[in-house]
Design a protein around this motif. Structure first.
Motif, PDB file in Angstrom:
ATOM      1  N   THR A   1       0.822  -1.214   0.000  1.00 42.64           N
ATOM      2  CA  THR A   1       0.000   0.000   0.000  1.00 42.64           C
ATOM      3  C   THR A   1       0.855   1.261   0.000  1.00 42.64           C
ATOM      4  O   THR A   1       0.537   2.238  -0.689  1.00 42.64           O
ATOM      5  CB  THR A   1      -0.926   0.009   1.230  1.00 42.64           C
ATOM      6  N   ILE A   2       1.956   1.256   0.743  1.00 44.26           N
ATOM      7  CA  ILE A   2       2.789   2.456   0.846  1.00 44.26           C
ATOM      8  C   ILE A   2       3.413   2.819  -0.499  1.00 44.26           C
ATOM      9  O   ILE A   2       3.568   3.991  -0.841  1.00 44.26           O
ATOM     10  CB  ILE A   2       3.890   2.263   1.929  1.00 44.26           C
ATOM     11  N   VAL A   3       3.739   1.800  -1.305  1.00 44.78           N
ATOM     12  CA  VAL A   3       4.279   2.059  -2.647  1.00 44.78           C
ATOM     13  C   VAL A   3       3.182   2.607  -3.557  1.00 44.78           C
ATOM     14  O   VAL A   3       3.410   3.541  -4.326  1.00 44.78           O
ATOM     15  CB  VAL A   3       4.898   0.779  -3.241  1.00 44.78           C
ATOM     16  N   GLU A   4       1.988   2.030  -3.468  1.00 47.03           N
ATOM     17  CA  GLU A   4       0.861   2.531  -4.258  1.00 47.03           C
ATOM     18  C   GLU A   4       0.550   3.983  -3.895  1.00 47.03           C
ATOM     19  O   GLU A   4       0.234   4.798  -4.769  1.00 47.03           O
ATOM     20  CB  GLU A   4      -0.381   1.661  -4.034  1.00 47.03           C
ATOM     21  N   MET A   5       0.655   4.320  -2.627  1.00 49.34           N
ATOM     22  CA  MET A   5       0.414   5.697  -2.188  1.00 49.34           C
ATOM     23  C   MET A   5       1.440   6.635  -2.797  1.00 49.34           C
ATOM     24  O   MET A   5       1.108   7.731  -3.251  1.00 49.34           O
ATOM     25  CB  MET A   5       0.455   5.774  -0.660  1.00 49.34           C
ATOM     26  N   PHE A   6       2.702   6.216  -2.805  1.00 51.34           N
ATOM     27  CA  PHE A   6       3.749   7.034  -3.418  1.00 51.34           C
ATOM     28  C   PHE A   6       3.474   7.254  -4.895  1.00 51.34           C
ATOM     29  O   PHE A   6       3.587   8.381  -5.407  1.00 51.34           O
ATOM     30  CB  PHE A   6       5.113   6.370  -3.240  1.00 51.34           C
ATOM     31  N   LEU A   7       3.105   6.193  -5.614  1.00 53.13           N
ATOM     32  CA  LEU A   7       2.852   6.318  -7.050  1.00 53.13           C
ATOM     33  C   LEU A   7       1.673   7.241  -7.334  1.00 53.13           C
ATOM     34  O   LEU A   7       1.656   7.950  -8.345  1.00 53.13           O
ATOM     35  CB  LEU A   7       2.593   4.929  -7.656  1.00 53.13           C
TER      36      LEU A   7
ATOM     37  N   LEU B   1      11.477  -1.310  -3.640  1.00 49.63           N
ATOM     38  CA  LEU B   1      11.612  -1.185  -5.087  1.00 49.63           C
ATOM     39  C   LEU B   1      12.991  -1.626  -5.566  1.00 49.63           C
ATOM     40  O   LEU B   1      13.113  -2.268  -6.624  1.00 49.63           O
ATOM     41  CB  LEU B   1      11.336   0.261  -5.520  1.00 49.63           C
ATOM     42  N   GLU B   2      14.025  -1.302  -4.817  1.00 52.67           N
ATOM     43  CA  GLU B   2      15.374  -1.726  -5.225  1.00 52.67           C
ATOM     44  C   GLU B   2      15.514  -3.248  -5.158  1.00 52.67           C
ATOM     45  O   GLU B   2      16.145  -3.856  -6.033  1.00 52.67           O
ATOM     46  CB  GLU B   2      16.420  -1.037  -4.347  1.00 52.67           C
TER      47      GLU B   2
ATOM     48  N   GLU C   1      15.394  -8.503  -8.368  1.00 59.86           N
ATOM     49  CA  GLU C   1      14.741  -9.771  -8.683  1.00 59.86           C
ATOM     50  C   GLU C   1      14.092  -9.753 -10.070  1.00 59.86           C
ATOM     51  O   GLU C   1      14.053 -10.779 -10.755  1.00 59.86           O
ATOM     52  CB  GLU C   1      13.688 -10.079  -7.628  1.00 59.86           C
ATOM     53  N   GLN C   2      13.579  -8.584 -10.491  1.00 63.24           N
ATOM     54  CA  GLN C   2      12.860  -8.484 -11.771  1.00 63.24           C
ATOM     55  C   GLN C   2      13.281  -7.220 -12.520  1.00 63.24           C
ATOM     56  O   GLN C   2      12.518  -6.268 -12.631  1.00 63.24           O
ATOM     57  CB  GLN C   2      11.356  -8.468 -11.527  1.00 63.24           C
ATOM     58  N   PRO C   3      14.493  -7.187 -13.057  1.00 59.67           N
ATOM     59  CA  PRO C   3      14.982  -5.963 -13.707  1.00 59.67           C
ATOM     60  C   PRO C   3      14.246  -5.595 -14.989  1.00 59.67           C
ATOM     61  O   PRO C   3      14.418  -4.485 -15.485  1.00 59.67           O
ATOM     62  CB  PRO C   3      16.458  -6.296 -13.996  1.00 59.67           C
ATOM     63  N   CYS C   4      13.441  -6.507 -15.520  1.00 64.63           N
ATOM     64  CA  CYS C   4      12.686  -6.206 -16.744  1.00 64.63           C
ATOM     65  C   CYS C   4      11.203  -5.982 -16.466  1.00 64.63           C
ATOM     66  O   CYS C   4      10.407  -5.873 -17.408  1.00 64.63           O
ATOM     67  CB  CYS C   4      12.844  -7.340 -17.762  1.00 64.63           C
ATOM     68  N   ASN C   5      10.826  -5.925 -15.204  1.00 66.73           N
ATOM     69  CA  ASN C   5       9.425  -5.685 -14.861  1.00 66.73           C
ATOM     70  C   ASN C   5       9.116  -4.199 -15.051  1.00 66.73           C
ATOM     71  O   ASN C   5       9.685  -3.340 -14.379  1.00 66.73           O
ATOM     72  CB  ASN C   5       9.157  -6.100 -13.408  1.00 66.73           C
TER      73      ASN C   5
ATOM     74  N   VAL D   1       7.937  -2.143 -11.957  1.00 70.46           N
ATOM     75  CA  VAL D   1       9.012  -1.911 -10.988  1.00 70.46           C
ATOM     76  C   VAL D   1       9.979  -0.845 -11.497  1.00 70.46           C
ATOM     77  O   VAL D   1      10.371   0.074 -10.766  1.00 70.46           O
ATOM     78  CB  VAL D   1       9.766  -3.223 -10.694  1.00 70.46           C
ATOM     79  N   VAL D   2      10.380  -0.968 -12.763  1.00 68.48           N
ATOM     80  CA  VAL D   2      11.322  -0.015 -13.349  1.00 68.48           C
ATOM     81  C   VAL D   2      10.730   1.393 -13.327  1.00 68.48           C
ATOM     82  O   VAL D   2      11.393   2.361 -12.941  1.00 68.48           O
ATOM     83  CB  VAL D   2      11.699  -0.424 -14.786  1.00 68.48           C
ATOM     84  N   TYR D   3       9.469   1.514 -13.737  1.00 66.10           N
ATOM     85  CA  TYR D   3       8.815   2.829 -13.746  1.00 66.10           C
ATOM     86  C   TYR D   3       8.776   3.419 -12.336  1.00 66.10           C
ATOM     87  O   TYR D   3       9.114   4.591 -12.123  1.00 66.10           O
ATOM     88  CB  TYR D   3       7.397   2.708 -14.301  1.00 66.10           C
ATOM     89  N   ALA D   4       8.366   2.611 -11.354  1.00 70.91           N
ATOM     90  CA  ALA D   4       8.237   3.110  -9.979  1.00 70.91           C
ATOM     91  C   ALA D   4       9.597   3.526  -9.414  1.00 70.91           C
ATOM     92  O   ALA D   4       9.708   4.545  -8.722  1.00 70.91           O
ATOM     93  CB  ALA D   4       7.597   2.042  -9.094  1.00 70.91           C
ATOM     94  N   LEU D   5      10.655   2.748  -9.718  1.00 76.76           N
ATOM     95  CA  LEU D   5      11.983   3.065  -9.186  1.00 76.76           C
ATOM     96  C   LEU D   5      12.535   4.347  -9.816  1.00 76.76           C
ATOM     97  O   LEU D   5      13.127   5.181  -9.123  1.00 76.76           O
ATOM     98  CB  LEU D   5      12.938   1.894  -9.427  1.00 76.76           C
TER      99      LEU D   5
END
Length: 317
Positions: A10-16, A35-36, A41-45, A48-52
């Motif tokens: 939820t905290i990541v969704e709130m940030f986005l 996110l890091e 674990e998933q460098p092509c996701n 994840v890439v967008y959020a980071l």
């Protein structure tokens, strides 16, 4: 989505959704670590890439954002949302030429896929015709409906051609309050470069005005901007150089986001105080107002800065 699906806490969704300002120091740490780790674990996701990248941009870690973005594009192709977030990265690093190259590669790849679907194999030719005019893949009349990547690539090419045929769709884009403020700034710079002498209704970041590109100074040669940057530099270059570096990046981002509009006033000391106070308080530091600056004007200036930052953090190209 490339890579395994992932469910963000939820905290990541709130940030986005709401940006980094809603996070406390510990929450920001949790979001970054999550996110890091997800990126390892998933460098092509794509999610994840967008959020980071979005997080690194918000933290002014632009080199880290660039590294993650370029690694993704080299390994796994292209994603319009990631390209859009990277525009803020490359703008802050003053590397827009590199960004346009990435956009062009993206569009070239799309074009090649379209060609495979719509045309047969043609005879090879050693002659490569030099295009005398821009030939957009879609009608310029529908510029408003294009994706941002295609709009930016078109604007880069348009610098080498007569823009007269494009003024009507550009005008429609500028007066639509819902379109990207970043693309609007690029359009206006192009109109200035081409010395277009005509009034355009511009609506962006909550402001609206009839503006003639030939009647206002270029963003890179505005005396007020030069004075503001000099004032901030004198104030912080010896006292806190890293703070100054972040401050100048933020000011330049805000100036570009609002362009061709300007600050509500041109009181150099006011804006120097307001930006210094705003960023200091973002770091949780105690700030004592300059008694020579009107308190109400300082509050209004700080609120204006917060509004520009909200636009900078939340707009999607």
């Amino acid at each position: 989505m490339k890579g395994s699906d992932i469910i963000f806490p939820t905290i990541v969704e709130m940030f986005l959704k709401d940006g980094i300002k809603i996070l406390g120091e510990e929450e920001e740490y949790v979001v970054q670590k999550f996110l890091e780790q997800a990126y390892v674990e998933q460098p092509c996701n794509e999610a994840v890439v967008y959020a980071l990248i979005k997080l690194y941009n918000a933290k002014q870690a632009f080199e880290d954002a660039r590294e993650v973005g370029q690694a993704f594009l080299m390994m796994d192709g292209y994603n319009k949302e990631i390209l859009g977030e990277l525009s803020a990265t490359f703008l802050s690093l003053n590397e827009m030429d590199t960004y346009f190259s990435l956009v062009k590669q993206h569009l070239d790849k799309e074009s090649q896929l379209d060609d495979l679907e719509t045309s047969g194999v043609e005879e090879a030719s050693n002659v490569i015709p030099f295009p005398k005019k821009i030939k957009p893949r879609r009608s310029i009349a529908n510029f408003l409906e294009w994706g941002t990547a295609e709009q930016l690539e078109f604007l880069q090419q348009a610098r080498f051609h007569d823009v007269e045929p494009y003024l009507e769709p550009f005008a429609a884009f500028l007066e639509d309050a819902t379109t990207s403020p970043f693309v609007k700034s690029m359009i206006f710079e192009l109109l200035q470069e081409k010395k277009v002498d005509a009034a355009f209704l511009v609506k962006k970041v909550g402001m609206e005005e009839q503006v003639n590109p030939s009647k206002i100074p270029l963003l890179t040669s505005d005396p007020f901007i030069e004075e503001l940057i000099e004032s901030l530099t004198r104030r912080w270059e010896h006292k806190n150089p890293s703070f100054l570096e972040q401050l100048l990046v933020i000011v330049q981002q805000h100036l570009f986001i609002m362009y061709p509009f300007r600050f509500p006033s041109e009181h150099i000391d006011l804006w120097s105080e307001a930006y210094s106070k705003w960023l200091s308080q973002m770091y949780g530091e105690i700030w004592r107002d300059n008694a020579e600056i009107n308190h109400e004007e300082l509050m209004e200036a700080t609120q204006f800065i917060e509004r520009m930052e909200q636009v900078q953090q939340n707009y999607l190209l």
